[in-house]
Scaffold this motif. Structure first.
Motif, PDB file in Angstrom:
ATOM      1  N   TYR A  61       0.844  -1.199   0.000  1.00 31.57           N
ATOM      2  CA  TYR A  61       0.000   0.000   0.000  1.00 31.57           C
ATOM      3  C   TYR A  61       0.879   1.249   0.000  1.00 31.57           C
ATOM      4  CZ  TYR A  61      -3.067  -3.735   1.481  1.00 31.57           C
ATOM      5  OH  TYR A  61      -3.743  -4.938   1.548  1.00 31.57           O
ATOM      6  N   PRO A  62       1.617   1.482  -1.089  1.00 28.44           N
ATOM      7  CA  PRO A  62       2.616   2.559  -1.082  1.00 28.44           C
ATOM      8  C   PRO A  62       1.993   3.948  -1.172  1.00 28.44           C
ATOM      9  CG  PRO A  62       2.508   1.536  -3.241  1.00 28.44           C
ATOM     10  CD  PRO A  62       1.605   0.741  -2.354  1.00 28.44           C
ATOM     11  N   ARG A  63       2.532   4.838  -0.391  1.00 26.18           N
ATOM     12  CA  ARG A  63       2.232   6.259  -0.446  1.00 26.18           C
ATOM     13  C   ARG A  63       3.488   7.010  -0.034  1.00 26.18           C
ATOM     14  NH1 ARG A  63      -1.877   5.845  -3.217  1.00 26.18           N
ATOM     15  NH2 ARG A  63      -4.009   6.152  -2.481  1.00 26.18           N
ATOM     16  N   ALA A  64       3.696   8.196  -0.591  1.00 23.01           N
ATOM     17  CA  ALA A  64       4.804   9.050  -0.172  1.00 23.01           C
ATOM     18  C   ALA A  64       4.435   9.850   1.065  1.00 23.01           C
ATOM     19  CB  ALA A  64       5.199   9.992  -1.305  1.00 23.01           C
ATOM     20  N   ILE A  65       3.111  10.143   1.210  1.00 23.04           N
ATOM     21  CA  ILE A  65       2.654  11.000   2.310  1.00 23.04           C
ATOM     22  C   ILE A  65       1.528  10.329   3.078  1.00 23.04           C
ATOM     23  CG2 ILE A  65       3.329  13.162   1.190  1.00 23.04           C
ATOM     24  CD1 ILE A  65       0.373  13.477   0.312  1.00 23.04           C
ATOM     25  N   ASN A  66       1.315  10.798   4.306  1.00 19.37           N
ATOM     26  CA  ASN A  66       0.190  10.383   5.133  1.00 19.37           C
ATOM     27  C   ASN A  66      -1.067  11.156   4.710  1.00 19.37           C
ATOM     28  OD1 ASN A  66       1.547   8.558   7.061  1.00 19.37           O
ATOM     29  ND2 ASN A  66       2.701  10.403   7.591  1.00 19.37           N
ATOM     30  N   PRO A  67      -2.266  10.736   5.184  1.00 18.77           N
ATOM     31  CA  PRO A  67      -3.489  11.465   4.811  1.00 18.77           C
ATOM     32  C   PRO A  67      -3.461  12.951   5.152  1.00 18.77           C
ATOM     33  CG  PRO A  67      -4.068   9.327   5.724  1.00 18.77           C
ATOM     34  CD  PRO A  67      -2.585   9.483   5.904  1.00 18.77           C
ATOM     35  N   ASP A  68      -2.654  13.340   6.173  1.00 12.24           N
ATOM     36  CA  ASP A  68      -2.585  14.756   6.526  1.00 12.24           C
ATOM     37  C   ASP A  68      -1.560  15.521   5.693  1.00 12.24           C
ATOM     38  OD1 ASP A  68      -0.179  13.874   7.536  1.00 12.24           O
ATOM     39  OD2 ASP A  68      -0.604  14.429   9.620  1.00 12.24           O
ATOM     40  N   GLY A  69      -0.931  14.850   4.733  1.00  9.78           N
ATOM     41  CA  GLY A  69       0.023  15.507   3.849  1.00  9.78           C
ATOM     42  C   GLY A  69       1.457  15.474   4.317  1.00  9.78           C
TER      43      GLY A  69
ATOM     44  N   ALA B 109       9.817   5.882   8.244  1.00  8.03           N
ATOM     45  CA  ALA B 109       9.941   4.432   8.448  1.00  8.03           C
ATOM     46  C   ALA B 109       8.898   3.913   9.438  1.00  8.03           C
ATOM     47  CB  ALA B 109      11.350   4.107   8.936  1.00  8.03           C
ATOM     48  N   ASP B 110       8.488   4.747  10.386  1.00  2.95           N
ATOM     49  CA  ASP B 110       7.481   4.334  11.367  1.00  2.95           C
ATOM     50  C   ASP B 110       6.093   4.169  10.747  1.00  2.95           C
ATOM     51  OD1 ASP B 110       9.407   4.362  13.351  1.00  2.95           O
ATOM     52  OD2 ASP B 110       8.967   6.425  13.938  1.00  2.95           O
ATOM     53  N   ASP B 111       5.877   4.776   9.578  1.00  4.42           N
ATOM     54  CA  ASP B 111       4.577   4.695   8.904  1.00  4.42           C
ATOM     55  C   ASP B 111       4.547   3.585   7.850  1.00  4.42           C
ATOM     56  OD1 ASP B 111       3.624   7.068  10.213  1.00  4.42           O
ATOM     57  OD2 ASP B 111       4.898   8.205   8.845  1.00  4.42           O
ATOM     58  N   TRP B 112       5.575   2.761   7.822  1.00  6.98           N
ATOM     59  CA  TRP B 112       5.786   1.825   6.725  1.00  6.98           C
ATOM     60  C   TRP B 112       5.765   0.397   7.239  1.00  6.98           C
ATOM     61  CZ3 TRP B 112      11.219   0.370   4.859  1.00  6.98           C
ATOM     62  CH2 TRP B 112      11.166  -0.413   3.710  1.00  6.98           C
ATOM     63  N   ASP B 113       4.978  -0.465   6.611  1.00  5.73           N
ATOM     64  CA  ASP B 113       4.917  -1.882   6.953  1.00  5.73           C
ATOM     65  C   ASP B 113       5.693  -2.655   5.896  1.00  5.73           C
ATOM     66  OD1 ASP B 113       4.290  -4.356   7.970  1.00  5.73           O
ATOM     67  OD2 ASP B 113       2.292  -4.414   7.075  1.00  5.73           O
ATOM     68  N   CYS B 114       6.978  -2.894   6.164  1.00  2.00           N
ATOM     69  CA  CYS B 114       7.845  -3.585   5.209  1.00  2.00           C
ATOM     70  C   CYS B 114       7.501  -5.066   5.161  1.00  2.00           C
ATOM     71  CB  CYS B 114       9.305  -3.406   5.615  1.00  2.00           C
ATOM     72  SG  CYS B 114      10.461  -4.253   4.522  1.00  2.00           S
TER      73      CYS B 114
ATOM     74  N   VAL C 123       8.231  -8.670  -8.461  1.00  2.00           N
ATOM     75  CA  VAL C 123       7.752  -9.591  -7.432  1.00  2.00           C
ATOM     76  C   VAL C 123       7.128  -8.766  -6.324  1.00  2.00           C
ATOM     77  CG1 VAL C 123       8.381 -11.427  -5.834  1.00  2.00           C
ATOM     78  CG2 VAL C 123       9.587 -11.224  -8.034  1.00  2.00           C
ATOM     79  N   LEU C 124       5.848  -9.021  -6.036  1.00  2.00           N
ATOM     80  CA  LEU C 124       5.124  -8.240  -5.037  1.00  2.00           C
ATOM     81  C   LEU C 124       5.484  -8.655  -3.614  1.00  2.00           C
ATOM     82  CD1 LEU C 124       3.626  -7.153  -7.485  1.00  2.00           C
ATOM     83  CD2 LEU C 124       1.507  -7.381  -6.215  1.00  2.00           C
ATOM     84  N   PRO C 125       5.177  -7.786  -2.639  1.00  2.00           N
ATOM     85  CA  PRO C 125       5.518  -8.077  -1.240  1.00  2.00           C
ATOM     86  C   PRO C 125       4.837  -9.338  -0.721  1.00  2.00           C
ATOM     87  CG  PRO C 125       4.891  -5.781  -1.503  1.00  2.00           C
ATOM     88  CD  PRO C 125       4.556  -6.470  -2.782  1.00  2.00           C
TER      89      PRO C 125
END
Length: 199
Positions: A89-97, A102-107, A124-126
């Motif tokens: 579920y990649p995004r560069a930003i959070n909903p608040d912009g 790294a804390d917002d990322w589920d590797c 190859v997908l995660p």
């Protein structure tokens, strides 16, 4: 660091582990915590992410990206320009912009089992596991687990048959016409039958 080769243009973290006899070529990058096994070949422009595990005698061809969370077991072949992704579920930003950290990322990385091969320009997908001796055709997008010895191709990658440990396709009898090895089906894919000794 001795016992392996690193091209002068490559960037290898001092906190990476490189096995005996490995070769890391032009402009490759190996990040901190990564482990490259003995006798591996890491081609030109390859990216090996932090804490990635690469087993013994693997070949990672030019410009492939093996991102954080990925594990390659022994004897894995990765063709040129393959990408192992690690975020469903990649995004560069959070909903608040705000910029994601790294804390917002589920590797969630992929795993490629012993002897398997991933063809050029595949993605190859995660979370995907590619089974032992499986073969992913060039240009495929792997969205689901691949059984042992399976041949998959396409976008999304779908089963197209079975392959021998020598990489040749198997006949319907699950016998290799190239080397004569025979197989039987199992819950995880195929299993090689013990070869008959000549009398």
């Amino acid at each position: 660091m001795t016992g392996f080769r690193v091209h002068p243009t490559a960037e290898v973290s001092p906190n990476a582990t490189i096995g005996e006899g490995a070769s890391i070529w032009h402009q490759a990058q190996v990040r901190e915590g990564a482990s490259i096994g003995p006798e591996c070949i890491v081609g030109k422009g390859v990216y090996i992410g932090a804490d990635v595990q690469v087993g013994a005698r693997c070949k990672v061809q030019n410009y492939s990206c093996v991102y954080e969370g990925t594990t390659l077991e022994d004897g894995v072949f990765v063709g040129p320009e393959v990408v192992f992704t690690n975020d469903r579920y990649p995004r560069a930003i959070n909903p608040d912009g705000t910029l994601k950290s790294a804390d917002d990322w589920d590797c969630q990385g992929a795993t490629v089992r012993y002897g398997a091969a991933v063809g050029s320009r595949s993605v190859v997908l995660p979370g995907v596991t590619i089974g032992r001796w499986a073969l992913v055709a060039a240009g495929s997008v792997v969205t689901k687990d691949v059984p042992d010895h399976a041949l998959v191709a396409g976008n999304p990658a779908r089963p197209r048959g079975w392959v021998c440990i020598c990489a040749h396709p198997l006949a319907e009898s699950l016998t290799c016409t190239a080397c004569g090895r025979s197989y039987e089906t199992t819950d995880s894919g195929l299993h090689q039958l013990e070869r008959q000794r000549p009398r």
